[in-house]
Design a protein around this motif. Structure first.
Motif, PDB file in Angstrom:
ATOM      1  N   LYS A   1      35.212  46.645  40.310  1.00 38.97           N
ATOM      2  CA  LYS A   1      34.437  47.368  39.289  1.00 38.97           C
ATOM      3  C   LYS A   1      34.843  46.914  37.891  1.00 38.97           C
ATOM      4  O   LYS A   1      34.031  46.785  36.994  1.00 38.97           O
ATOM      5  CB  LYS A   1      34.709  48.869  39.423  1.00 38.97           C
TER       6      LYS A   1
ATOM      7  N   LEU B   1      37.988  38.988  45.669  1.00 40.97           N
ATOM      8  CA  LEU B   1      38.291  40.383  45.363  1.00 40.97           C
ATOM      9  C   LEU B   1      37.947  40.707  43.909  1.00 40.97           C
ATOM     10  O   LEU B   1      37.352  41.743  43.614  1.00 40.97           O
ATOM     11  CB  LEU B   1      39.782  40.629  45.619  1.00 40.97           C
TER      12      LEU B   1
ATOM     13  N   LYS C   1      32.981  44.024  36.545  1.00 43.05           N
ATOM     14  CA  LYS C   1      31.626  44.343  36.068  1.00 43.05           C
ATOM     15  C   LYS C   1      31.684  44.978  34.681  1.00 43.05           C
ATOM     16  O   LYS C   1      30.886  44.657  33.799  1.00 43.05           O
ATOM     17  CB  LYS C   1      30.927  45.262  37.065  1.00 43.05           C
TER      18      LYS C   1
ATOM     19  N   LYS D   1      34.319  41.264  43.120  1.00 41.26           N
ATOM     20  CA  LYS D   1      33.773  42.528  43.621  1.00 41.26           C
ATOM     21  C   LYS D   1      34.295  43.736  42.853  1.00 41.26           C
ATOM     22  O   LYS D   1      33.739  44.829  42.988  1.00 41.26           O
ATOM     23  CB  LYS D   1      34.158  42.702  45.091  1.00 41.26           C
TER      24      LYS D   1
END
Lengths: 270, 308
Positions: free
Chosen positions: A31, A26, A34, A29
């Motif tokens: 945001k 999780l 990132k 992935k």
């Protein structure tokens, strides 16, 4: 029962492992991950600029190892690991409350402690990867003309280990804060950039109330240079003791986080 | 039959606000409908049953074990929450397999169970899409899939039919009934009487945090049928239409509202009124715009029952 044959043995470690793999996936992935990857690469961009400056404008005033150690202290130690630990640590609990996903987890056959520790470990690994990649890139960029020097790698290893220790310690603290304070980010920001930044410059034993004091005690003190003022009043704790204290703080706050999460009642706002 | 779920004097306050008061119940195998208007305390009751919140007074036992802080019991319980909340970045497959992992199944078993659950809720084709791209109905179904994937003996479903289209509702109702036939214990909450009625005759009526009645749904249905209904009619000539009903003995009252094209009828025989109404419209050649029942909801029935 058939179910029991198919299930793995129910141990704390199994629960921890299952929570870890769920949140590692999780976390990868998310945001937020990132965005923070980009943030942790800021010093890499700075290292590139310094190197380009030296190559194209023949500015040879700063040595690679010197710039590297200042990037570690100024950017990583006092900014990036704090920000990472703050946002990932507090979110161990708070993102489940804000996203109202807590009920998916608390209605599973896993102990609440294994949830806290598994998610803490998953997020810690993500942060360590973000930090280590950035640090190694900075190191390679700043020392590309002397990569054969073995002693430099020892510095890299030591600095990286200190940053990892710092991440673990701060994340444990913020995980604990996230389990019982609603506006944990605000509190964390005040702690990180208020308390930690101020108290470390106090003379005498007061500076020992800041986590960063123990982290700096593990790093070599720069003897000169424009950034040396950041360390000028450090009265270091012996390295072994500093490591023990940092590990102790980590264990203490993780234990408290597990305790609070197990017994506190979280009411999701409808 | 031994009750699967037992609650004793269960009470919960949120500060000064009463969430649930003095609930003592025994729930047996099969489907039990938890019926009450919004804010009645249904979700509070289900959260107490699943140990998500702590009772101020009283206790909950499922299969003879306490629930709160007893994580092992959750291998027997499947919970479908009301809130539309997910790990949005995950795909449907990752969501279901990830949560199954927390039940300590082997990888092969996880994949088998997830595939089965996604197949049951008709999401196998969309399983690799991120949940954030799912429609409301799909989100509701994936939520249901995670509750059934580990094949629990007790299913606790908080408003599971919300957001589903009529076909989806029918399918889910059929599915819930099939779990009953397998001997499982299912608690379904809803504020819509017809939804509960389609699933079970066994209901718990909850209102203002208190259990109002427990038992057969025909009891509440009878109360609704004998309770005077208000029906609002909007048409081109309301006075002419209303005048045709004045002499009918099942009409208790006719009110003309401030709107010029509307009147409200109070009747103790809704079916008779609705049978007569279309022919009156045709005979009077009147254009009908809207027919609604402003009090045909659970809240109105509860208000009537408690004498408000």
């Amino acid at each position: 029962m058939e179910r029991n044959l198919k299930e793995k043995e129910w141990t704390f470690f199994n629960s921890f492992q299952d929570v870890f793999s769920f949140f590692f996936l999780l976390g990868r992935k998310a945001k937020k991950t990132k965005v923070f990857y980009l943030l942790s690469f800021m010093p890499v961009a700075m290292a590139l600029m310094v190197q380009f400056g030296q190559i194209f404008y023949s500015r040879n005033s700063l040595s690679g190892p010197y710039v590297f150690s200042n990037i570690i202290i100024t950017f990583y130690l006092q900014f990036i690991i704090l920000i990472l630990a703050l946002f990932f640590g507090t979110s161990v609990c708070s993102e489940e409350l804000e996203g109202k996903t807590l009920s998916y987890l608390t209605t599973r056959p896993i102990s609440k402690s294994s949830f806290i520790l598994g998610k803490y470990a998953a997020y810690s690994l993500l942060m360590v990867l973000m930090t280590v990649v950035g640090v190694v890139l900075c190191f390679l960029i700043l020392n590309f003309n002397q990569l054969g020097r073995f002693s430099l790698y020892k510095v890299l290893l030591k600095d990286t280990a200190v940053l990892v220790l710092g991440l673990l310690c701060y994340t444990a603290l913020f995980t604990f804060i996230g389990t019982f304070i609603k506006r944990s980010i605000m509190f964390g920001l005040i702690f990180s950039f208020g308390w930690e930044n101020v108290i470390q410059y106090f003379p005498g034993s007061t500076q020992r109330f800041a986590i960063v004091h123990y982290l700096k005690s593990l790093l070599p003190s720069p003897t000169s240079g424009r950034f040396s003022f950041l360390l000028f009043r450090l009265e270091p704790t012996p390295p072994v003791l500093a490591v023990v204290i940092l590990l102790g703080i980590t264990a203490l706050f993780l234990g408290l986080a597990c305790l609070v999460f197990s017994y506190k009642e979280y009411i999701l706002e409808e | 039959m031994n009750p699967v779920i037992k609650t004793r004097k269960l009470s919960k306050w949120y500060g000064n606000i009463l969430g649930l008061s003095d609930v003592t119940l025994k729930i047996e195998k099969g489907i039990t409908g938890l019926l009450g208007p919004n804010g009645a305390g249904k979700s509070t009751f289900l959260k107490l049953l699943t140990g998500q919140i702590k009772a101020n007074i009283g206790s909950v036992m499922i299969n003879g074990e306490k629930v709160r802080n007893n994580h092992r019991i959750f291998s027997q319980i499947g919970f479908c929450p009301e809130s539309d909340s997910f790990y949005e970045e995950m795909t449907g497959w990752e969501f279901v397999t990830g949560l199954l992992k927390l039940h300590h199944f082997s990888q092969a078993d996880i994949e088998k169970r997830a595939a089965k659950a996604l197949n049951i809720v008709d999401l196998e084709k969309a399983k690799d899409r991120r949940i954030k791209t799912y429609s409301r109905g799909m989100r509701q179904r994936i939520k249901f899939a995670q509750a059934i994937a580990h094949e629990p003996d007790v299913l606790i479903l908080d408003e599971p039919l919300n957001g589903l289209d009529p076909l989806g509702r029918r399918k889910l109702i059929r599915l819930i009934k099939s779990y009953r036939d397998e001997g499982k214990t299912i608690i379904v909450s809803s504020h819509v009487l017809s939804e509960i009625e389609a699933m079970t005759n066994n209901i718990i009526l909850i209102h203002q945090g208190k259990i109002f009645a427990q038992g057969d749904i025909h009891y509440i249905r009878d109360l609704i049928d004998t309770h005077p209904h208000m029906i609002s009619v909007t048409c081109s000539d309301p006075r002419k239409i209303a005048s045709r009903f004045v002499k009918e003995d099942y009409i208790l009252n006719i009110d003309f509202t401030e709107k010029k094209d509307n009147f409200v009828v109070k009747t103790n025989n809704r079916d008779q009124f609705f049978n007569r109404l279309p022919s009156v419209f045709i005979e009077e050649k009147t254009e009908v715009q809207e027919i609604t029942s402003p009090d045909d909801n659970l809240q109105a029935v509860f208000d009537y029952l408690i004498g408000e």
